[in-house]
Design an enzyme around this catalytic site. Structure first.
Site, mmCIF file in Angstrom:
data_model
loop_
_atom_site.group_PDB
_atom_site.id
_atom_site.type_symbol
_atom_site.label_atom_id
_atom_site.label_comp_id
_atom_site.label_asym_id
_atom_site.label_seq_id
_atom_site.Cartn_x
_atom_site.Cartn_y
_atom_site.Cartn_z
ATOM 1 N N GLY A 64 -10.022 -9.017 -1.621
ATOM 2 C CA GLY A 64 -9.646 -9.902 -0.521
ATOM 3 C C GLY A 64 -8.829 -11.106 -0.929
ATOM 4 O O GLY A 64 -7.726 -10.964 -1.455
ATOM 5 N N LYS A 103 -18.889 -17.892 1.456
ATOM 6 C CA LYS A 103 -20.336 -17.750 1.659
ATOM 7 C C LYS A 103 -21.014 -17.004 0.525
ATOM 8 O O LYS A 103 -20.503 -15.992 0.057
ATOM 9 C CB LYS A 103 -20.590 -16.974 2.950
ATOM 10 C CG LYS A 103 -20.116 -17.696 4.172
ATOM 11 C CD LYS A 103 -20.296 -16.808 5.367
ATOM 12 C CE LYS A 103 -19.962 -17.550 6.640
ATOM 13 N NZ LYS A 103 -20.008 -16.649 7.788
ATOM 14 N N ARG A 142 0.825 -1.215 0.000
ATOM 15 C CA ARG A 142 0.000 0.000 0.000
ATOM 16 C C ARG A 142 0.857 1.261 0.000
ATOM 17 O O ARG A 142 0.467 2.277 -0.582
ATOM 18 C CB ARG A 142 -0.957 -0.010 1.189
ATOM 19 C CG ARG A 142 -2.099 -0.977 0.938
ATOM 20 C CD ARG A 142 -3.100 -0.996 2.048
ATOM 21 N NE ARG A 142 -4.317 -1.638 1.589
ATOM 22 C CZ ARG A 142 -5.248 -2.131 2.385
ATOM 23 N NH1 ARG A 142 -5.116 -2.067 3.699
ATOM 24 N NH2 ARG A 142 -6.329 -2.686 1.895
ATOM 25 N N GLY A 145 -13.105 -4.112 0.567
ATOM 26 C CA GLY A 145 -14.518 -3.727 0.642
ATOM 27 C C GLY A 145 -14.883 -2.667 -0.380
ATOM 28 O O GLY A 145 -15.976 -2.684 -0.956
#
Ligand code: AMP
Length: 402
Positions: free
Chosen positions: A358, A202, A38, A381
């Site tokens: 992610g 999920k 980053r 996100g």
């Protein structure tokens, strides 16, 4: 998402005090930065401003300090890393209240081309509540504001959004520009066929993305743990595979929706199942809808790898979010690797490929393939929300996009 004319290339910042919101939320262990990606990603914007002769005031959050300042979330190590990378001293303004006496004095003493880093913006409780007092204090340091923190732009905080109420000269930095362009390539400027691959554990966390992608893609590949919710929903046997029983109807509805929209939906027809959630468990290949009792699907099987890879190889636009299996265990990485290999091949043949959100980033890095795809997003996100079609407050604050 449009950019208008609000990138840093539209301006020469010589002599201006420029507040730059970066994403220095780097992983740390015992005060040592364990991954500098980053920081590296922020360098081009900082370097351009330094070269212009701007007075560059950097700010960022780090971690999630709960009750104000905490030494372990200090940005001091980032200042040291930045100094080394830029080859010049980055003055660290170590004020617990971020815009304190040190920061004000450091900014007052700046010459053109100097760089100051403020303390962790989340040391101020107002930050995450986007309260005007702190936004105004941040703005009081600067003549111009540049947002280069894509990883934080899905949050309306003082340093990502509120500050633009008080500084009128605003722009997005190079990293932000790259990320916005990448999202546009898969949402608006699509070369067909467009194949999206969604994995992870999920389905519940991916519903909105899947819904939005069903309006965009030609083929949607669903792998990973969510496979077994779809298999159970259609009456299959899934042993002890991960499943979300509250989402069986939703899974059936998504299958129907794909059919209605003419989207080819590919699910894993076979799985590599294990008898224990560990790397060295016993394994067998079985149909994903016929997994024996006591076994769980932990990766896609060989037939599925071929089917998925075929679809990916023929794509002209590719988006990958979420691994095909439990890639953290070396014996269950083959599915994710097959996907990564096919993406690399398609990219070499001219496809545009975006990896992000992610664990697929962790995957592509684990395989050493990050430089063989078109773009690896720095936003977790934020990227997912962008692909869901949501407005990102940090971008809207600058571009006026709604
Ligand atoms: P997500 O954060 O939803 O993208 O999920 C990423 C996680 O999904 C990784 O930690 C994978 O280990 C996990 N995962 C992928 N496939 C499976 C599976 N078949 N069973 C359990 N977990 C899985």
């Amino acid at each position: 998402m449009g950019l208008g004319k609000k990138t840093i290339d539209d301006e020469n910042y010589c002599g201006k005090k420029v507040l730059v919101r970066c994403d220095f939320n780097v992983p740390m262990k015992d005060g040592v930065i364990t991954n500098e990606n980053r920081i590296n990603a922020a360098l081009p914007t900082i370097q351009k401003l330094v070269n212009d002769g701007a007075k560059v005031i950097l700010c960022s959050h780090l971690g999630k300090p709960k009750n104000g300042p905490e030494a372990k979330f200090s940005l001091a190590p980032v200042a040291a890393a930045l100094s080394a990378k830029l080859g010049k001293t980055v003055v660290f303004a170590d004020d617990d209240n971020v815009v304190g006496e040190n920061a004000k004095a450091a900014v007052a003493a700046m010459n053109n081309g100097d760089v100051v880093l403020l303390q962790n913006t989340r040391f101020r409780k107002e930050e995450t509540k986007n309260m005007p007092e702190f936004s105004e204090e941040l703005a009081s340091l600067a003549d111009a504001y540049v947002d280069d923190a894509f990883g934080s732009c899905h949050r309306a905080h003082c340093s990502t959004a509120g500050v633009t109420n008080y500084v009128k000269d605003t722009a997005v930095g190079y990293l932000m520009e790259k990320e916005i362009n990448a999202v546009n390539k898969v949402l608006n400027d699509i070369q067909r066929p467009f194949v999206a691959i969604m994995g992870g554990s999920k389905v519940s966390s991916k519903i909105e993305i899947i819904e939005n992608l069903l309006t965009k893609v030609d083929t949607l590949i669903l792998g990973g743990g969510m496979t077994y919710t779809f298999m159970k929903a259609k009456g299959g046997k899934i042993g002890k595979s991960i499943v979300e029983n509250d989402f069986l109807d939703l899974a059936n509805n998504l299958v129907k929706e794909a059919e209605e929209k003419g989207v080819k939906l590919l699910l894993a027809e076979d799985s590599k199942a294990g008898d224990d959630f560990s790397n060295d468990c016993n394994t067998q290949i079985c149909p994903s809808d016929n997994i024996p009792e006591g076994w769980e699907g932990m990766d896609i099987g060989p037939k599925t790898m071929e089917k998925f890879a075929d679809a990916i190889r023929n794509a002209k636009t590719i988006l990958w979010n979420g691994p095909a299996g439990v890639f953290e265990f070396d014996n269950f990485t083959a599915g994710s690797r097959a996907i990564a290999d096919a993406i690399v091949e398609a990219t070499a043949n001219g496809a545009y490929s975006l990896i992000g959100g992610g664990d697929s980033v962790a995957c592509i890095n684990k395989f050493g393939m990050a430089d063989k795809v078109s773009y690896v997003s720095t936003g977790g996100g934020a990227l997912l929300e962008a692909i869901e079609g949501k407005t990102l407050p940090g971008i809207a604050a600058i571009t006026g996009d709604k």
